[in-house]
Design a protein around this motif. Structure first.
Motif, PDB file in Angstrom:
ATOM      1  N   ASP A  40       1.141  -1.689   0.149  1.00  0.00           N
ATOM      2  CA  ASP A  40       0.236  -0.307   0.665  1.00  0.00           C
ATOM      3  C   ASP A  40       0.552   0.833   0.152  1.00  0.00           C
ATOM      4  OD1 ASP A  40      -2.165  -1.657  -0.355  1.00  0.00           O
ATOM      5  OD2 ASP A  40      -2.888  -1.516   2.260  1.00  0.00           O
ATOM      6  N   PHE A  41       1.992   0.854   0.436  1.00  0.00           N
ATOM      7  CA  PHE A  41       3.208   2.182   0.634  1.00  0.00           C
ATOM      8  C   PHE A  41       3.638   2.465  -0.691  1.00  0.00           C
ATOM      9  CE2 PHE A  41       1.642   1.261   4.628  1.00  0.00           C
ATOM     10  CZ  PHE A  41       1.498   2.556   5.179  1.00  0.00           C
ATOM     11  N   SER A  42       3.784   1.258  -1.625  1.00  0.00           N
ATOM     12  CA  SER A  42       4.336   1.502  -2.653  1.00  0.00           C
ATOM     13  C   SER A  42       4.841   2.850  -3.429  1.00  0.00           C
ATOM     14  CB  SER A  42       4.072   0.353  -4.353  1.00  0.00           C
ATOM     15  OG  SER A  42       5.070   0.339  -4.795  1.00  0.00           O
ATOM     16  N   GLN A  65      12.213   1.932   0.250  1.00  0.00           N
ATOM     17  CA  GLN A  65      11.085   3.719   1.057  1.00  0.00           C
ATOM     18  C   GLN A  65       9.898   3.240   1.244  1.00  0.00           C
ATOM     19  OE1 GLN A  65       8.400   3.694  -2.081  1.00  0.00           O
ATOM     20  NE2 GLN A  65       7.579   4.633  -0.839  1.00  0.00           N
ATOM     21  N   PRO A  66       8.751   1.564   0.172  1.00  0.00           N
ATOM     22  CA  PRO A  66       8.028   1.366   0.812  1.00  0.00           C
ATOM     23  C   PRO A  66       8.033   0.763   2.513  1.00  0.00           C
ATOM     24  CG  PRO A  66       8.581  -0.070  -0.828  1.00  0.00           C
ATOM     25  CD  PRO A  66       9.429   0.711  -0.642  1.00  0.00           C
ATOM     26  N   VAL A  67       8.877  -0.037   2.913  1.00  0.00           N
ATOM     27  CA  VAL A  67       8.342  -0.851   4.113  1.00  0.00           C
ATOM     28  C   VAL A  67       8.912   0.520   5.042  1.00  0.00           C
ATOM     29  CG1 VAL A  67      10.619  -1.631   5.278  1.00  0.00           C
ATOM     30  CG2 VAL A  67      10.445  -2.591   3.521  1.00  0.00           C
ATOM     31  N   TYR A  68      10.106   2.036   4.813  1.00  0.00           N
ATOM     32  CA  TYR A  68      10.235   2.729   5.900  1.00  0.00           C
ATOM     33  C   TYR A  68       8.818   4.080   5.720  1.00  0.00           C
ATOM     34  CZ  TYR A  68      11.709   7.171   7.597  1.00  0.00           C
ATOM     35  OH  TYR A  68      12.222   8.423   8.320  1.00  0.00           O
ATOM     36  N   ASP A  69       8.267   3.464   4.761  1.00  0.00           N
ATOM     37  CA  ASP A  69       6.677   4.356   5.041  1.00  0.00           C
ATOM     38  C   ASP A  69       5.288   3.808   5.586  1.00  0.00           C
ATOM     39  OD1 ASP A  69       7.764   6.639   3.557  1.00  0.00           O
ATOM     40  OD2 ASP A  69       6.892   6.673   1.398  1.00  0.00           O
ATOM     41  N   ALA A  70       5.922   2.408   5.146  1.00  0.00           N
ATOM     42  CA  ALA A  70       4.626   1.616   6.466  1.00  0.00           C
ATOM     43  C   ALA A  70       5.551   1.526   7.250  1.00  0.00           C
ATOM     44  CB  ALA A  70       4.720  -0.088   6.029  1.00  0.00           C
ATOM     45  N   TRP A  71       6.061   1.183   7.971  1.00  0.00           N
ATOM     46  CA  TRP A  71       6.855   2.275   9.742  1.00  0.00           C
ATOM     47  C   TRP A  71       6.448   2.828  10.093  1.00  0.00           C
ATOM     48  CZ3 TRP A  71      10.338   5.120  11.997  1.00  0.00           C
ATOM     49  CH2 TRP A  71      10.435   4.817  12.827  1.00  0.00           C
ATOM     50  N   LYS A  72       7.083   4.071   8.987  1.00  0.00           N
ATOM     51  CA  LYS A  72       6.148   5.083   9.432  1.00  0.00           C
ATOM     52  C   LYS A  72       5.615   5.421   9.698  1.00  0.00           C
ATOM     53  CE  LYS A  72       6.909   8.595   6.618  1.00  0.00           C
ATOM     54  NZ  LYS A  72       7.573   9.633   5.847  1.00  0.00           N
ATOM     55  N   SER A  73       4.298   4.764   9.465  1.00  0.00           N
ATOM     56  CA  SER A  73       2.564   4.900   9.603  1.00  0.00           C
ATOM     57  C   SER A  73       2.156   4.928  10.969  1.00  0.00           C
ATOM     58  CB  SER A  73       2.006   3.946   8.394  1.00  0.00           C
ATOM     59  OG  SER A  73       2.547   2.565   8.588  1.00  0.00           O
ATOM     60  N   VAL A  74       3.122   3.368  11.133  1.00  0.00           N
ATOM     61  CA  VAL A  74       2.413   2.791  13.438  1.00  0.00           C
ATOM     62  C   VAL A  74       3.697   3.212  13.827  1.00  0.00           C
ATOM     63  CG1 VAL A  74       1.417   1.293  11.621  1.00  0.00           C
ATOM     64  CG2 VAL A  74       3.820   0.777  11.992  1.00  0.00           C
ATOM     65  N   ARG A 134      19.493  -0.233   4.247  1.00  0.00           N
ATOM     66  CA  ARG A 134      19.478   0.559   4.744  1.00  0.00           C
ATOM     67  C   ARG A 134      17.945   1.235   5.523  1.00  0.00           C
ATOM     68  NH1 ARG A 134      20.947   3.716  -1.192  1.00  0.00           N
ATOM     69  NH2 ARG A 134      19.023   1.577  -1.631  1.00  0.00           N
ATOM     70  N   VAL A 135      17.594   0.971   5.171  1.00  0.00           N
ATOM     71  CA  VAL A 135      15.953   1.271   6.241  1.00  0.00           C
ATOM     72  C   VAL A 135      16.333   0.401   7.354  1.00  0.00           C
ATOM     73  CG1 VAL A 135      14.370  -0.882   4.635  1.00  0.00           C
ATOM     74  CG2 VAL A 135      13.292   0.924   5.602  1.00  0.00           C
ATOM     75  N   LEU A 136      17.300  -1.411   7.546  1.00  0.00           N
ATOM     76  CA  LEU A 136      17.073  -1.867   8.646  1.00  0.00           C
ATOM     77  C   LEU A 136      18.066  -1.117   9.009  1.00  0.00           C
ATOM     78  CD1 LEU A 136      17.507  -5.360   6.903  1.00  0.00           C
ATOM     79  CD2 LEU A 136      15.302  -4.695   7.583  1.00  0.00           C
TER      80      LEU A 136
END
Length: 411
Positions: A40-42, A65-74, A134-136
Motif C-alpha cells: 500500500d506504500f509503494s 522506501q515502501p518499508v520505511y513509509d509502512a513503518w512510519k505509518s505506525v 539502509r532501511v533496516l
C-alpha cells in the motif's frame, strides 16, 4: 498490548492469529493486531516493492522506501514539521521494531518476557532475498531469529513470537499461573501430564498424581522435569545445574542473598559471572543486575560485564557503590534491608497487629500468601530507615537481613 505487523501478506497474519486463545484475547481487547500491507506504500502504479540487488546475485530485494513509509505509518509519531518528524525517525526509535531474520538473536522464553513489557511492538517481515539494509539500519531495534533455518518469509516467525508474547499479557490465559509453570521455567522442560481415563492401553496414571498429596506431587513433577530435560535438552540441564549450584552457594548467607537466589529459582536470572565470591546475575525481563564481589579487585573484573540495557542495579557490597554510580550514571542510591518469609505455611489473616499498621500488615499477609501459593519464597527490599515497617514485618514472622543492599536507578 498492540502488535503491528508490516507484511506483504496481511491476510496470512490475521487468519493465523485471530483464532483460539489469541483470537479471544483480540475479541476481549486485551491485545490488538494490526497487519499493515507494505504494498500500500509503494510508489509504483503496479504496487511493486522489490528490485534487483546492486552487485549482482540471485533473487530480488525489498526496497527501502515502501518499508520505511509502512513503518512510519505506525511508529513514526506525530510532529509539527517535516524536520521534526525526520529527526524523530532517525534518532528516536521509540517503538520497538523487530526484524525477523535467521541472522538475529535467538528467540527464547526470557526474550518473550522482555518484549511483553512493551505497550507496542512492530514486526517487520521480509521476503525474497530480504530487505534493503539502509532501511533496516534506520528503523530496526531488534534482530531476532526463531531458529537456524530459512523460511520463505517472516510472517510465520512473527506469528510465533506474537503468540509467545501475548500469552504473557495479563488476562490472556485463564490460569494466570500457566505461564510460570510450563516448559522452560527455571530452564527445565515441562513434566509429563495425564488426563482421563485412569488406565489407557494398559498404561496407568502415576499413583502419586492420584494421592491428593500436593507436596509429593510437586516433588514428583520436579523430578520428572529434571529427568526429561537431562534426556532431551542436555544444554538446558547444564544451565539448570549451574543455577542450582549457585543457589546452594548463596544460601550460606540466605537473608542477604535472597534476591539473587529467588531470581534464579524463579527462572528469571541469567548468570553472567560466577567466579568465587564474584557474582553477577541479570534479570533481562526486569532489566535488573544483581551484583556482589569479595573485594575491589574482583569487582573491577566484572564492571565491563554489566549489560548496556540494564536499568537498575542491586549491589550487595558498599565498596562497589562509588564506581557503580560513576559507570551507571545513577543519581539515586537507596540503602535497603532484605526481608524474607522463609516459612512454607501461609499466615493467618488474623495476624494480631493493631493500630495504624493493621492495614499494612493485612496487605503484607496477602502478598506473602500469594507468593507461597505460586511456589515462591516471599521477599522484599525495604528502605533501611523505615524501622517501623521492618519491625511490623518481623512481627509477621519475616526475617530481616543484618547487612544492607543498595539499589541504584539509571539516571
Amino acid at each position: 498490548m498492540k502488535f503491528h505487523v508490516l507484511t506483504l501478506f496481511p491476510e496470512m497474519v490475521l487468519n493465523g492469529l485471530n483464532t483460539s486463545i489469541i483470537g479471544r484475547a483480540v475479541e476481549n481487547n486485551l491485545i490488538e493486531i494490526n497487519a499493515v500491507n507494505i504494498r500500500d506504500f509503494s510508489m509504483d502504479k503496479h504496487g511493486k516493492v522489490d528490485d534487483y540487488t546492486y552487485g549482482g546475485g540471485a533473487g530480488m530485494l525489498m526496497q527501502a522506501q515502501p518499508v520505511y513509509d509502512a513503518w512510519k505509518s505506525v511508529a513514526g509519531g506525530k510532529k509539527d514539521t517535516l524536520a521534526d518528524a525526520e529527526d524523530l525517525l532517525t534518532k528516536d526509535k521509540s517503538v520497538r521494531t523487530i526484524y525477523v531474520t535467521p541472522q538475529g538473536y535467538p528467540f527464547t522464553q526470557q526474550y518473550a518476557k522482555e518484549l511483553a513489557k512493551e505497550d507496542e511492538l512492530v514486526f517487520l517481515c521480509g521476503h525474497y532475498e530480504g530487505i534493503d539494509a539502509r532501511v533496516l539500519d534506520e528503523v530496526v531495534t531488534d534482530y531476532i531469529s526463531i531458529g537456524d533455518y530459512v523460511l520463505t518469509g517472516g510472517e510465520l516467525p512473527a506469528m510465533v513470537m506474537i503468540d509467545a508474547v501475548s500469552r504473557l499479557v495479563p488476562g490472556v490465559l485463564h490460569n494466570e499461573d500457566s505461564a510460570e509453570t510450563e516448559s522452560f521455567h527455571r530452564n527445565l522442560l515441562e513434566y509429563p501430564q495425564y488426563s482421563r481415563p485412569e488406565v489407557w492401553h494398559d498404561k496407568a496414571v502415576p499413583k502419586v498424581l492420584l494421592s491428593g498429596n500436593h507436596r509429593e506431587i510437586e516433588k514428583w513433577r520436579l523430578e520428572q522435569s529434571i529427568a526429561v530435560t537431562k534426556e532431551r535438552r542436555p544444554d538446558l540441564y547444564e544451565v539448570y545445574q549451574a543455577q542450582e549450584a549457585l543457589i546452594k552457594k548463596l544460601s550460606k548467607n540466605k537473608r542477604h542473598n535472597i534476591h539473587m537466589m529467588e531470581s534464579l529459582s524463579r527462572g528469571r536470572g541469567e548468570i553472567l559471572v560466577n567466579d568465587g565470591g564474584n557474582i553477577l546475575i541479570y534479570d533481562r525481563g526486569a532489566g535488573v543486575c544483581m551484583i556482589t564481589a569479595e573485594d575491589e579487585h574482583g569487582f573491577r573484573d566484572m564492571q565491563g560485564t554489566i549489560p548496556a540495557d540494564c536499568e537498575r542495579i542491586i549491589a550487595s557490597r558498599s565498596f562497589m557503590l562509588a564506581k557503580l554510580v560513576d559507570i551507571f550514571g545513577s543519581e539515586v542510591v537507596t540503602e535497603c534491608k532484605n526481608v524474607c518469609y522463609t516459612e512454607r505455611n501461609p499466615i493467618s489473616k488474623r495476624h494480631g497487629i493493631q493500630g495504624d499498621l493493621a492495614d499494612a500488615a493485612t496487605e503484607a499477609v496477602l502478598w506473602i500468601n500469594r507468593e507461597l501459593e505460586m511456589g515462591h519464597l516471599p521477599y522484599k527490599h525495604v528502605v533501611a530507615e523505615n524501622e517501623i515497617l521492618l519491625h511490623m514485618l518481623e512481627q509477621l514472622g519475616c526475617y530481616v537481613s543484618k547487612e544492607s543492599v543498595w539499589l541504584l536507578e539509571r539516571a
